[in-house]
Structure formats: structure tokens, C-alpha cells
Enzyme design. Structure first.
Site, PDB file in Angstrom:
ATOM      1  N   GLY A  47      -6.447  -4.120  -6.448  1.00 41.97           N
ATOM      2  CA  GLY A  47      -4.954  -3.850  -5.897  1.00 41.97           C
ATOM      3  C   GLY A  47      -3.913  -3.598  -7.065  1.00 41.97           C
ATOM      4  O   GLY A  47      -2.948  -3.231  -7.066  1.00 41.97           O
TER       5      GLY A  47
ATOM      6  N   ASP B 142      -1.476  -8.423  -7.728  1.00 43.51           N
ATOM      7  CA  ASP B 142      -0.775  -7.708  -6.979  1.00 43.51           C
ATOM      8  C   ASP B 142      -0.283  -8.552  -5.973  1.00 43.51           C
ATOM      9  O   ASP B 142       1.193  -8.385  -5.821  1.00 43.51           O
ATOM     10  CB  ASP B 142      -1.652  -6.829  -6.248  1.00 43.51           C
ATOM     11  CG  ASP B 142      -2.835  -7.241  -5.598  1.00 43.51           C
ATOM     12  OD1 ASP B 142      -3.388  -8.472  -5.843  1.00 43.51           O
ATOM     13  OD2 ASP B 142      -3.890  -6.528  -5.217  1.00 43.51           O
TER      14      ASP B 142
ATOM     15  N   ASP C 292      -1.510 -14.657  -1.812  1.00 45.00           N
ATOM     16  CA  ASP C 292      -1.363 -14.894  -0.559  1.00 45.00           C
ATOM     17  C   ASP C 292      -1.853 -16.346  -0.236  1.00 45.00           C
ATOM     18  O   ASP C 292      -0.835 -17.433  -0.260  1.00 45.00           O
ATOM     19  CB  ASP C 292      -2.376 -13.990   0.292  1.00 45.00           C
ATOM     20  CG  ASP C 292      -2.009 -13.968   1.961  1.00 45.00           C
ATOM     21  OD1 ASP C 292      -1.219 -14.790   2.516  1.00 45.00           O
ATOM     22  OD2 ASP C 292      -2.905 -13.441   2.590  1.00 45.00           O
TER      23      ASP C 292
ATOM     24  N   PHE D 140       1.391  -7.900   6.455  1.00 47.16           N
ATOM     25  CA  PHE D 140       0.398  -7.156   5.820  1.00 47.16           C
ATOM     26  C   PHE D 140       1.034  -5.855   5.163  1.00 47.16           C
ATOM     27  O   PHE D 140       1.500  -5.017   5.930  1.00 47.16           O
ATOM     28  CB  PHE D 140      -0.917  -6.729   6.668  1.00 47.16           C
ATOM     29  CG  PHE D 140      -1.871  -6.252   5.920  1.00 47.16           C
ATOM     30  CD1 PHE D 140      -2.867  -7.351   5.241  1.00 47.16           C
ATOM     31  CD2 PHE D 140      -2.030  -5.155   5.763  1.00 47.16           C
ATOM     32  CE1 PHE D 140      -3.756  -6.814   4.590  1.00 47.16           C
ATOM     33  CE2 PHE D 140      -3.197  -4.312   4.941  1.00 47.16           C
ATOM     34  CZ  PHE D 140      -4.002  -5.356   4.404  1.00 47.16           C
TER      35      PHE D 140
ATOM     36  N   ASP E  35      -4.347  -1.893  -0.641  1.00 43.82           N
ATOM     37  CA  ASP E  35      -4.893  -1.028   0.460  1.00 43.82           C
ATOM     38  C   ASP E  35      -5.147  -1.507   1.813  1.00 43.82           C
ATOM     39  O   ASP E  35      -4.870  -2.696   2.034  1.00 43.82           O
ATOM     40  CB  ASP E  35      -6.348  -0.646   0.027  1.00 43.82           C
ATOM     41  CG  ASP E  35      -7.113  -2.059   0.131  1.00 43.82           C
ATOM     42  OD1 ASP E  35      -6.908  -2.936  -0.280  1.00 43.82           O
ATOM     43  OD2 ASP E  35      -8.328  -1.867   0.826  1.00 43.82           O
TER      44      ASP E  35
ATOM     45  N   ARG F 291      -3.237   3.172  -1.197  1.00 41.58           N
ATOM     46  CA  ARG F 291      -2.951   2.763  -2.554  1.00 41.58           C
ATOM     47  C   ARG F 291      -2.058   3.455  -3.274  1.00 41.58           C
ATOM     48  O   ARG F 291      -1.494   2.919  -4.103  1.00 41.58           O
ATOM     49  CB  ARG F 291      -4.248   2.576  -3.313  1.00 41.58           C
ATOM     50  CG  ARG F 291      -5.272   1.391  -2.762  1.00 41.58           C
ATOM     51  CD  ARG F 291      -6.245   1.129  -3.969  1.00 41.58           C
ATOM     52  NE  ARG F 291      -7.640   0.468  -3.495  1.00 41.58           N
ATOM     53  CZ  ARG F 291      -7.738  -0.758  -3.104  1.00 41.58           C
ATOM     54  NH1 ARG F 291      -6.667  -1.613  -3.784  1.00 41.58           N
ATOM     55  NH2 ARG F 291      -8.930  -1.184  -2.698  1.00 41.58           N
TER      56      ARG F 291
HETATM   57  P1  5GP Z   1      -5.262 -14.828  -1.483  1.00 43.20           P
HETATM   58  O1  5GP Z   1      -6.530 -15.098  -2.129  1.00 43.20           O
HETATM   59  O2  5GP Z   1      -4.118 -15.047  -2.207  1.00 43.20           O
HETATM   60  O3  5GP Z   1      -5.316 -15.178  -0.079  1.00 43.20           O
HETATM   61  O4  5GP Z   1      -5.510 -13.417  -1.381  1.00 43.20           O
HETATM   62  C1  5GP Z   1      -5.136 -12.435  -2.364  1.00 43.20           C
HETATM   63  C2  5GP Z   1      -5.767 -10.966  -2.087  1.00 43.20           C
HETATM   64  O5  5GP Z   1      -5.667 -10.875  -0.608  1.00 43.20           O
HETATM   65  C3  5GP Z   1      -4.954 -10.047  -2.786  1.00 43.20           C
HETATM   66  O6  5GP Z   1      -5.427  -9.610  -4.097  1.00 43.20           O
HETATM   67  C4  5GP Z   1      -5.025  -8.685  -1.769  1.00 43.20           C
HETATM   68  O7  5GP Z   1      -6.290  -8.235  -2.030  1.00 43.20           O
HETATM   69  C5  5GP Z   1      -5.426  -9.453  -0.402  1.00 43.20           C
HETATM   70  N1  5GP Z   1      -4.125  -9.423   0.611  1.00 43.20           N
HETATM   71  C6  5GP Z   1      -3.411 -10.507   0.537  1.00 43.20           C
HETATM   72  N2  5GP Z   1      -2.380 -10.081   1.419  1.00 43.20           N
HETATM   73  C7  5GP Z   1      -2.361  -8.913   1.609  1.00 43.20           C
HETATM   74  C8  5GP Z   1      -1.618  -7.737   2.010  1.00 43.20           C
HETATM   75  O8  5GP Z   1      -0.421  -7.856   2.708  1.00 43.20           O
HETATM   76  N3  5GP Z   1      -1.733  -6.515   1.940  1.00 43.20           N
HETATM   77  C9  5GP Z   1      -2.984  -6.301   1.094  1.00 43.20           C
HETATM   78  N4  5GP Z   1      -3.320  -4.723   1.010  1.00 43.20           N
HETATM   79  N5  5GP Z   1      -3.771  -7.158   0.732  1.00 43.20           N
HETATM   80  C10 5GP Z   1      -3.607  -8.536   0.716  1.00 43.20           C
END
Ligand code: 5GP
Length: 348
Positions: free
Chosen positions: A213, A269, A272, A321, A328, A334
Site C-alpha cells: 500500500g 500508508d 488503523d 475504508f 487497495d 491502487r
Molecule cells: P493496522 O495494523 O494499523 O490496523 O492496519 C494497517 C493496515 O491495514 C494498512 O497497512 C492497510 O493495509 C490496512 N488498512 C487499514 N485501514 C485501511 C483502509 O481504510 N483502506 C485500506 N485499503 N487498507 C486499510
């Protein structure tokens, strides 16, 4: 972005209106006092209002306040790109007789971000003479006012020129709306690059990105950093770590560079829950770098589970999201030049 509502239509009618005014000068009449010649005050013209829905096909019935479907479609397109707009923001008096305005012209839209009035036209070229005359008069009487008359193909080009992207809603029907335009992304990435360049003056940081990403962001960011940088990429995958429901990450592609004693900027990127970042940070620390800072394009604090420090943040976003600019949904989207949200019926 919230679109703006219009003044009531009656107040901006193009019909001649009688109002007390100063006596006009002999040749070039002065604007009526009742009409303010200055650019519309943003606060006065842009009260918050729900945006026009961009989902669904245009209807045969044109919703208020629009007079034509072309206007409605243009408003939908502006909302899709998050461009602020005002419908029929003001009237420009064009002719006076004995102190009264006898002719005025009300452009269809005003775009505060680029200070531009827009008149849409769907007329055939031999019928546009009258509108052309009025446009010429506005330019003469109000030389500081930016105004354009546009046909559909012209406004698609105009939006592209102002960095709002070339993809119209119809090309990507799964996208509900643009959350962050291409122009805003470019501007913010430039600012982050400047900030990092200042903070790392006399240093040579290694940018570490986590695939996939981050690809678009890291490539753009690197080109906005003016100190020398190196780049390395990791790939990880999430899995159910301990069988108790807690997620963990497995490194699928390790670093190629030796980061021991180096200044590392971990580029993300989106952050979350913070789980991914937390694991990667812990892993990087085992390599004993001189320092590690985190730069993320997007921060979604609503779902945070881990206490992580973010040193550089492009945009803080709501819990939605998002796709595009590297992000993606099932490997798609992407390549979109903007960050957008998907239509809700697509999401699980
Ligand atoms: P975390 O480990 O912080 O929960 O999530 C990080 C990963 O979750 C990001 O690198 C991404 O791959 C995915 N992710 C979290 N939120 C989104 C979103 O709104 N859109 C997309 N495409 N991926 C997300």
C-alpha cells in the site's frame, strides 16, 4: 466536502430588478450598491449543507435548487471531487436605466477554492451569442472577477487542470466519493517532504516502507525530500498469531539494507489499529538503528488498539475504508490518483 447551498433563487434572478442606486457614470455604469462587487464572503456564501448524493444515475426530475440536469450533474461531479461550490451565488448587474438595474446576469456556480464563477452551457454554438455578450460585459464591468462559460467537455478538462483528477465518477462506479483530491495529496506530500528535509538536515535517512500500500506514497515522498535518502522495502502478512484470536505479523520479505546505527523513517500508508506498525517498530529496533521515526500518509485514530507514536501524519481521517493512491480493496483501486471511499454495499 460539504457543498454549499444557494441563496434563494428569487434573490438572484437574472430578471431586471429595481433597486435604489447611485446615478451611473455616463459611459460605464457602476454596479448597484445593493449588489456587492467584492468576491463573495466565504462565510456568507458557504453555509454547511449535506452534499448532493453522487450515487445512482441522474434522474429525469431535476432536484432543487438546480434549473437543469447539466447543473445537477456538475454539482455531483464537484461533490465527488470534494470541490466546494455555491449555486447561483450572486447577480452581476449589467445595465442600468434611471438608477435602476434593468439587466443582470447570475452565473450558475462559484468555486471558492479557486475563486471562479462558472456558467454552464449546453446550447449549440449559434445560440450562445447572447451569453457570450453577457460574459464580455461582466469582464468589462467587473475586471477582477474570474468567470468562465463551460460546456461539459470543458469542465471535465478544467477539473483535471486544477488537479482534481481525470477520472469521472462513471469510470470508477465503485467509488462513492473522493475524500482527498490529487491536488491535496500532492500539496501535503510536498509539505511532509519539506518538514522531513528540515528535521534531517545533514543526515541521510533510510526510508523503510511496508509493501504494498505504501508504494505510491513512498515514491512521491522520496522525491519531495531534499536530503539524500536510501529506500528499503519490507513485506509482511497478518496471521492469527497465538490461536487466541490475537493477530500477529509474519515477515515475508526482510530488509536488504543494514540499518544498524542509521536514521530510519518508517513510512506507512495508513495506521488503523496500530498493530502492524507496532510489530514492525519492534522488529526494526532489534536491528539497533540510531533512530526510528514514523511517517504515515493517513491516520485513522478511531480504531486504535496499540499506543503508537506518529511523527509525521499526512491526514487524519474518519473511520471509513479508503482506497486509491496505493491503497487497495482486493488488490484493486491502487492506481487511483486520489483517496476515495467505496460504496457501502461493496464492503463486508
Ligand atoms: P493496522 O495494523 O494499523 O490496523 O492496519 C494497517 C493496515 O491495514 C494498512 O497497512 C492497510 O493495509 C490496512 N488498512 C487499514 N485501514 C485501511 C483502509 O481504510 N483502506 C485500506 N485499503 N487498507 C486499510
Amino acid at each position: 466536502m460539504t457543498a454549499a447551498t444557494s441563496e434563494p433563487k428569487a434573490a438572484t434572478s437574472t430578471k431586471p430588478r429595481a433597486r435604489p442606486r447611485r446615478a451611473p457614470k455616463p459611459k460605464l455604469p457602476e454596479p448597484d450598491h445593493a449588489y456587492d462587487d467584492s468576491a463573495p464572503a466565504r462565510s456568507a456564501l458557504v453555509p454547511p449543507r449535506p452534499r448532493v448524493p453522487v450515487t445512482g444515475a441522474p434522474t429525469a426530475e431535476v432536484p432543487a435548487p438546480f434549473a437543469h440536469n447539466a447543473e445537477y450533474e456538475f454539482a455531483r461531479l464537484l461533490d465527488f471531487y470534494g470541490v466546494e461550490w455555491v449555486y447561483e451565488p450572486r447577480s452581476f448587474p449589467l445595465r442600468w436605466e434611471r438608477g435602476h438595474v434593468t439587466e443582470a446576469f447570475t452565473p450558475d456556480f462559484y468555486l471558492p477554492d479557486i475563486d471562479l464563477f462558472i456558467e454552464l452551457t449546453t446550447l449549440k454554438s449559434n445560440l450562445t451569442a447572447e451569453k457570450n455578450r453577457k460574459m464580455r460585459q461582466i469582464k468589462e464591468l467587473y475586471p477582477d472577477t474570474k468567470i468562465m462559460m463551460l460546456k461539459k467537455r470543458d469542465y471535465l478538462r478544467l477539473l483535471a487542470n486544477y488537479g482534481y483528477g481525470t477520472l469521472t465518477p462513471g469510470h470508477v462506479p465503485e467509488v462513492d466519493r473522493v475524500m482527498i483530491t490529487q491536488a491535496k495529496l500532492q500539496q501535503r506530500v510536498h509539505e511532509l517532504g519539506e518538514q522531513i528535509s528540515r528535521d534531517y538536515a545533514d543526515k541521510e535517512p533510510i526510508l523503510v516502507g511496508v509493501l504494498r500500500g505504501v508504494l505510491v506514497f513512498i515514491a512521491d515522498l522520496m522525491r519531495q525530500i531534499t536530503v539524500p535518502t536510501s529506500i528499503d522495502l519490507m513485506a509482511i502478512s497478518s496471521y492469527d498469531g497465538n490461536g487466541a484470536g490475537a493477530a500477529a505479523v509474519r515477515i515475508q520479505k526482510d530488509l536488504d539494507l543494514n540499518i544498524k546505527g542509521r536514521d530510519v523513517i518508517l513510512v506507512e500508508d495508513i495506521v488503523d489499529t496500530g498493530m502492524t506498525l507496532n510489530h514492525v517498530m519492534e522488529y526494526l529496533q532489534t536491528k539497533r538503528p540510531a533512530s526510528v521515526k514514523v511517517c504515515t500518509l493517513l491516520n485513522k485514530p478511531a480504531r486504535r488498539m496499540m499506543d503508537v507514536t506518529l511523527d509525521y501524519v499526512g491526514f487524519e481521517i474518519e473511520d471509513e475504508f479508503v482506497v486509491g493512491y496505493g491503497l487497495d480493496f482486493h488488490q484493486r483501486f491502487r492506481g487511483l490518483p486520489y483517496i476515495g471511499t467505496l460504496k457501502h454495499d461493496l464492503l463486508p
